[in-house]
Design a protein around this motif. Structure first.
Motif, PDB file in Angstrom:
ATOM      1  N   LEU A  56       0.837  -1.208   0.000  1.00 46.34           N
ATOM      2  CA  LEU A  56       0.000   0.000   0.000  1.00 46.34           C
ATOM      3  C   LEU A  56       0.870   1.256   0.000  1.00 46.34           C
ATOM      4  CD1 LEU A  56      -2.762  -1.167   2.495  1.00 46.34           C
ATOM      5  CD2 LEU A  56      -3.187  -0.369   0.164  1.00 46.34           C
ATOM      6  N   GLN A  57       1.959   1.221   0.748  1.00 47.23           N
ATOM      7  CA  GLN A  57       2.845   2.387   0.759  1.00 47.23           C
ATOM      8  C   GLN A  57       3.488   2.582  -0.610  1.00 47.23           C
ATOM      9  OE1 GLN A  57       6.337   2.941   0.501  1.00 47.23           O
ATOM     10  NE2 GLN A  57       6.036   5.129   0.935  1.00 47.23           N
ATOM     11  N   ARG A  58       3.915   1.496  -1.233  1.00 46.73           N
ATOM     12  CA  ARG A  58       4.545   1.600  -2.545  1.00 46.73           C
ATOM     13  C   ARG A  58       3.569   2.118  -3.597  1.00 46.73           C
ATOM     14  NH1 ARG A  58       9.366   2.100  -0.671  1.00 46.73           N
ATOM     15  NH2 ARG A  58      10.528   0.182  -0.195  1.00 46.73           N
ATOM     16  N   GLN A  59       2.300   1.911  -3.363  1.00 46.98           N
ATOM     17  CA  GLN A  59       1.268   2.373  -4.294  1.00 46.98           C
ATOM     18  C   GLN A  59       0.737   3.756  -3.942  1.00 46.98           C
ATOM     19  OE1 GLN A  59      -1.426  -0.918  -3.898  1.00 46.98           O
ATOM     20  NE2 GLN A  59       0.040  -2.367  -4.757  1.00 46.98           N
ATOM     21  N   GLY A  60       1.375   4.409  -2.959  1.00 48.75           N
ATOM     22  CA  GLY A  60       1.008   5.772  -2.612  1.00 48.75           C
ATOM     23  C   GLY A  60      -0.152   5.908  -1.656  1.00 48.75           C
ATOM     24  N   GLU A  61      -0.561   4.789  -1.022  1.00 47.83           N
ATOM     25  CA  GLU A  61      -1.712   4.840  -0.121  1.00 47.83           C
ATOM     26  C   GLU A  61      -1.324   5.082   1.334  1.00 47.83           C
ATOM     27  OE1 GLU A  61      -4.567   5.066  -1.256  1.00 47.83           O
ATOM     28  OE2 GLU A  61      -4.295   4.382  -3.329  1.00 47.83           O
ATOM     29  N   LEU A  62      -0.067   4.876   1.680  1.00 49.41           N
ATOM     30  CA  LEU A  62       0.450   5.191   3.010  1.00 49.41           C
ATOM     31  C   LEU A  62       1.638   6.129   2.849  1.00 49.41           C
ATOM     32  CD1 LEU A  62       0.530   1.672   4.767  1.00 49.41           C
ATOM     33  CD2 LEU A  62      -1.329   3.342   4.761  1.00 49.41           C
ATOM     34  N   GLY A  63       1.805   7.008   3.806  1.00 50.28           N
ATOM     35  CA  GLY A  63       2.927   7.932   3.727  1.00 50.28           C
ATOM     36  C   GLY A  63       4.257   7.246   3.957  1.00 50.28           C
ATOM     37  N   ILE A  64       4.265   6.266   4.861  1.00 53.63           N
ATOM     38  CA  ILE A  64       5.472   5.535   5.220  1.00 53.63           C
ATOM     39  C   ILE A  64       5.026   4.266   5.918  1.00 53.63           C
ATOM     40  CG2 ILE A  64       5.730   6.587   7.520  1.00 53.63           C
ATOM     41  CD1 ILE A  64       8.748   6.712   7.038  1.00 53.63           C
ATOM     42  N   TRP A  65       5.892   3.280   6.009  1.00 61.08           N
ATOM     43  CA  TRP A  65       5.581   2.063   6.749  1.00 61.08           C
ATOM     44  C   TRP A  65       6.854   1.521   7.368  1.00 61.08           C
ATOM     45  CZ3 TRP A  65       1.751  -0.145   9.049  1.00 61.08           C
ATOM     46  CH2 TRP A  65       1.823  -1.486   9.439  1.00 61.08           C
ATOM     47  N   ALA A  66       6.757   1.083   8.629  1.00 58.04           N
ATOM     48  CA  ALA A  66       7.870   0.458   9.339  1.00 58.04           C
ATOM     49  C   ALA A  66       7.603  -1.035   9.419  1.00 58.04           C
ATOM     50  CB  ALA A  66       8.012   1.057  10.733  1.00 58.04           C
ATOM     51  N   SER A  67       8.360  -1.814   8.674  1.00 63.31           N
ATOM     52  CA  SER A  67       8.128  -3.245   8.562  1.00 63.31           C
ATOM     53  C   SER A  67       8.648  -4.000   9.779  1.00 63.31           C
ATOM     54  CB  SER A  67       8.817  -3.786   7.304  1.00 63.31           C
ATOM     55  OG  SER A  67       8.742  -5.189   7.251  1.00 63.31           O
ATOM     56  N   LEU A  68       7.935  -5.090  10.127  1.00 64.92           N
ATOM     57  CA  LEU A  68       8.410  -5.964  11.204  1.00 64.92           C
ATOM     58  C   LEU A  68       8.986  -7.267  10.657  1.00 64.92           C
ATOM     59  CD1 LEU A  68       6.110  -8.310  11.145  1.00 64.92           C
ATOM     60  CD2 LEU A  68       5.031  -7.028  12.943  1.00 64.92           C
ATOM     61  N   LEU A  69       9.200  -7.361   9.362  1.00 64.92           N
ATOM     62  CA  LEU A  69       9.632  -8.593   8.728  1.00 64.92           C
ATOM     63  C   LEU A  69      10.865  -9.174   9.423  1.00 64.92           C
ATOM     64  CD1 LEU A  69       9.198 -10.572   6.364  1.00 64.92           C
ATOM     65  CD2 LEU A  69      10.735  -9.127   5.006  1.00 64.92           C
ATOM     66  N   GLY A  70      10.735 -10.403   9.912  1.00 63.11           N
ATOM     67  CA  GLY A  70      11.804 -11.070  10.627  1.00 63.11           C
ATOM     68  C   GLY A  70      11.673 -11.009  12.133  1.00 63.11           C
ATOM     69  N   GLN A  71      10.814 -10.119  12.635  1.00 64.15           N
ATOM     70  CA  GLN A  71      10.677  -9.930  14.070  1.00 64.15           C
ATOM     71  C   GLN A  71       9.340 -10.454  14.603  1.00 64.15           C
ATOM     72  OE1 GLN A  71      12.929  -5.670  13.494  1.00 64.15           O
ATOM     73  NE2 GLN A  71      11.845  -5.932  15.423  1.00 64.15           N
ATOM     74  N   GLU A  72       8.676 -11.302  13.816  1.00 65.27           N
ATOM     75  CA  GLU A  72       7.354 -11.784  14.205  1.00 65.27           C
ATOM     76  C   GLU A  72       7.381 -12.605  15.495  1.00 65.27           C
ATOM     77  OE1 GLU A  72       7.436 -11.287   9.728  1.00 65.27           O
ATOM     78  OE2 GLU A  72       8.721 -12.273  11.216  1.00 65.27           O
ATOM     79  N   ALA A  73       8.392 -13.462  15.651  1.00 67.22           N
ATOM     80  CA  ALA A  73       8.446 -14.311  16.840  1.00 67.22           C
ATOM     81  C   ALA A  73       8.667 -13.492  18.101  1.00 67.22           C
ATOM     82  CB  ALA A  73       9.554 -15.354  16.692  1.00 67.22           C
ATOM     83  N   ALA A  74       9.535 -12.484  18.014  1.00 65.92           N
ATOM     84  CA  ALA A  74       9.795 -11.634  19.176  1.00 65.92           C
ATOM     85  C   ALA A  74       8.526 -10.928  19.627  1.00 65.92           C
ATOM     86  CB  ALA A  74      10.883 -10.618  18.841  1.00 65.92           C
ATOM     87  N   GLN A  75       7.736 -10.469  18.670  1.00 65.51           N
ATOM     88  CA  GLN A  75       6.543  -9.708  19.021  1.00 65.51           C
ATOM     89  C   GLN A  75       5.372 -10.591  19.424  1.00 65.51           C
ATOM     90  OE1 GLN A  75       5.516  -6.494  16.397  1.00 65.51           O
ATOM     91  NE2 GLN A  75       7.637  -5.916  16.055  1.00 65.51           N
ATOM     92  N   ILE A  76       5.122 -11.643  18.678  1.00 63.44           N
ATOM     93  CA  ILE A  76       4.005 -12.529  19.009  1.00 63.44           C
ATOM     94  C   ILE A  76       4.292 -13.295  20.292  1.00 63.44           C
ATOM     95  CG2 ILE A  76       2.657 -14.517  18.274  1.00 63.44           C
ATOM     96  CD1 ILE A  76       1.983 -11.909  16.786  1.00 63.44           C
ATOM     97  N   GLY A  77       5.507 -13.786  20.449  1.00 57.15           N
ATOM     98  CA  GLY A  77       5.851 -14.524  21.660  1.00 57.15           C
ATOM     99  C   GLY A  77       5.696 -13.685  22.906  1.00 57.15           C
ATOM    100  N   SER A  78       6.216 -12.470  22.883  1.00 56.33           N
ATOM    101  CA  SER A  78       6.105 -11.598  24.056  1.00 56.33           C
ATOM    102  C   SER A  78       4.680 -11.087  24.227  1.00 56.33           C
ATOM    103  CB  SER A  78       7.074 -10.423  23.932  1.00 56.33           C
ATOM    104  OG  SER A  78       6.779  -9.628  22.790  1.00 56.33           O
ATOM    105  N   GLY A  79       4.013 -10.781  23.119  1.00 54.69           N
ATOM    106  CA  GLY A  79       2.646 -10.258  23.199  1.00 54.69           C
ATOM    107  C   GLY A  79       1.679 -11.254  23.784  1.00 54.69           C
ATOM    108  N   ARG A  80       1.823 -12.528  23.439  1.00 57.30           N
ATOM    109  CA  ARG A  80       0.932 -13.551  23.967  1.00 57.30           C
ATOM    110  C   ARG A  80       1.254 -13.917  25.408  1.00 57.30           C
ATOM    111  NH1 ARG A  80      -3.559 -12.835  21.459  1.00 57.30           N
ATOM    112  NH2 ARG A  80      -3.527 -13.357  19.234  1.00 57.30           N
ATOM    113  N   ALA A  81       2.407 -13.507  25.905  1.00 54.36           N
ATOM    114  CA  ALA A  81       2.757 -13.751  27.312  1.00 54.36           C
ATOM    115  C   ALA A  81       2.091 -12.752  28.247  1.00 54.36           C
ATOM    116  CB  ALA A  81       4.276 -13.701  27.491  1.00 54.36           C
ATOM    117  N   LEU A  82       1.545 -11.680  27.700  1.00 52.11           N
ATOM    118  CA  LEU A  82       0.897 -10.651  28.514  1.00 52.11           C
ATOM    119  C   LEU A  82      -0.458 -11.118  29.014  1.00 52.11           C
ATOM    120  CD1 LEU A  82       1.645  -7.618  26.185  1.00 52.11           C
ATOM    121  CD2 LEU A  82       2.587  -7.927  28.464  1.00 52.11           C
ATOM    122  N   ARG A  83      -0.833 -10.643  30.188  1.00 50.24           N
ATOM    123  CA  ARG A  83      -2.180 -10.817  30.699  1.00 50.24           C
ATOM    124  C   ARG A  83      -3.020  -9.609  30.293  1.00 50.24           C
ATOM    125  NH1 ARG A  83      -0.942 -12.656  36.959  1.00 50.24           N
ATOM    126  NH2 ARG A  83       0.022 -14.699  36.488  1.00 50.24           N
TER     127      ARG A  83
END
Length: 374
Positions: A56-83
């Motif tokens: 969407l950003q490459r097509q001009g629909e977003l001004g910018i985007w910060a990708s998480l590619l490669g960091q999915e396990a760090a985020q999902i693992g820690s996020g699911r550990a939260l109460r």
């Protein structure tokens, strides 16, 4: 920059890059087969969100985007550990944690599209708005955690009701004064906060060796609290380590630092060209440690998922991407004077005067000839 091997004693790992389950003397994790499948599904879906947002950003629909590619396990693992009662403080890249906290991904796109300045209520999800200022959120989280302690919601008679805060930041942020001040305050006041550093090897174009001469997790000892380095591409290890740190924080043992050793496979943002500062062979070596491929191999090894399951996840990802695109493109454009709406809860004379001046400015274009600027 080379990756850590599974034999490194400093690195907590429960899944090898090949998807083989290994044990760790300090971190034990028992999940159901459905839990394992859900973690995989979370990572697949949020990666698809990331791909769609980049497109969407490459097509001009977003001004910018910060990708998480490669960091999915760090985020999902820690996020699911939260109460549910825990509070999370993100940077601008924690799309996976937002997913775990129930934030609709289209709300995130609204921020990067410029339609709002934060499309969700933090109180509804216990997930703060994205923070652009590098490291500032560590102080916010520390203050919030100190408040949790002052309110007596730490180390109570019913541990299930205790609370903690977690704050996310990158390796580059550790060079910021705010982060070090947060370390000091949280330590001195035994604040129930977990500092979660996603060490993705680069602070924009600066490699890790420009940030530190020691492993980042070791910095915690200088501030008087424990630090641990976890394989950030291992969703199971990340879950286990974060769960342990949060339990200790809720129990009144104070802060801790988790260094999730991972890798940013994509660009820092869509405005960045990573080929200018890192070599292709480095990226390729980290692709062999892909967190999603690792978890898929584990599911196959354990015989807890089959091709029908993986096909269903792909179908869910396709449907999510289509909905995300449609919702993004149909977002209503905000009125120009809406920037004044949420500055103060009850307004102010100065704000009213500024709004009036801006409104007159907008109205001055009403009678402009065709082709005039607005």
């Amino acid at each position: 920059m080379s990756g850590m091997s599974g034999g490194d004693p400093r690195l907590v790992q429960l899944l090898t890059p090949e998807g083989e389950r290994v044990e760790h003397p300090d971190y034990h994790l028992q999940l159901t087969d459905q839990d394992y499948r859900d973690l995989y599904r979370d990572m697949e879906l949020i990666r698809r969100v990331d791909f769609e947002a980049t497109a969407l950003q490459r097509q001009g629909e977003l001004g910018i985007w910060a990708s998480l590619l490669g960091q999915e396990a760090a985020q999902i693992g820690s996020g699911r550990a939260l109460r549910p009662q825990d509070m999370a403080f993100p940077t601008y890249r924690e799309h996976g944690v937002a997913w775990c906290r129930g934030v609709d991904p289209v709300r995130i796109l609204g921020t990067f599209r410029g339609n709002d300045q934060g499309g969700w209520d933090p109180a509804d999800h216990n997930f703060q708005l994205y923070t652009i200022v590098i490291g500032a959120q560590t102080l916010h989280a520390t203050g919030y955690a100190m408040g949790i302690a002052k309110d007596g919601r730490v180390g109570g008679d019913d541990p299930a009701k205790d609370e903690a805060a977690i704050v996310y930041f990158g390796d580059g942020a550790t060079s910021q004064g705010d982060v070090n001040e947060a370390f000091i305050w949280s330590s001195v006041f035994t604040a129930p906060v977990v500092f979660f550093c996603q060490n993705n090897q680069y602070a924009i174009s600066e490699p890790l060796e420009r940030q530190t001469r020691v492993p980042l997790y070791q910095r915690a000892s200088g501030f008087g609290f424990p630090g641990v380095r976890v394989d950030g591409n291992d969703v199971l290890a990340t879950y286990a380590v974060t769960q342990d740190a949060l339990n200790k924080a809720r129990g009144g043992e104070g802060p801790s630092l988790i260094e999730a050793y991972t890798y940013r496979m994509g660009a820092h943002t869509t405005n960045d060209d990573p080929t200018k500062y890192r070599i292709a062979s480095e990226v390729e070596s980290w692709k062999l440690k892909d967190p999603i491929a690792r978890m898929k191999s584990f599911l196959i090894r354990q015989q807890v998922a089959d091709n029908d399951y993986f096909d269903s996840v792909k179908a869910d990802a396709d449907a999510l991407a289509a909905k995300l695109r449609a919702d993004c493109l149909s977002m209503p454009e905000p009125a120009p004077d809406s920037i004044f709406d949420h500055v103060y809860p009850h307004g102010s004379p100065e704000l009213d005067a500024q709004r009036a001046t801006f409104t007159r400015y907008l109205d001055s274009f009403a009678d402009a000839p065709a082709g005039g600027h607005r």
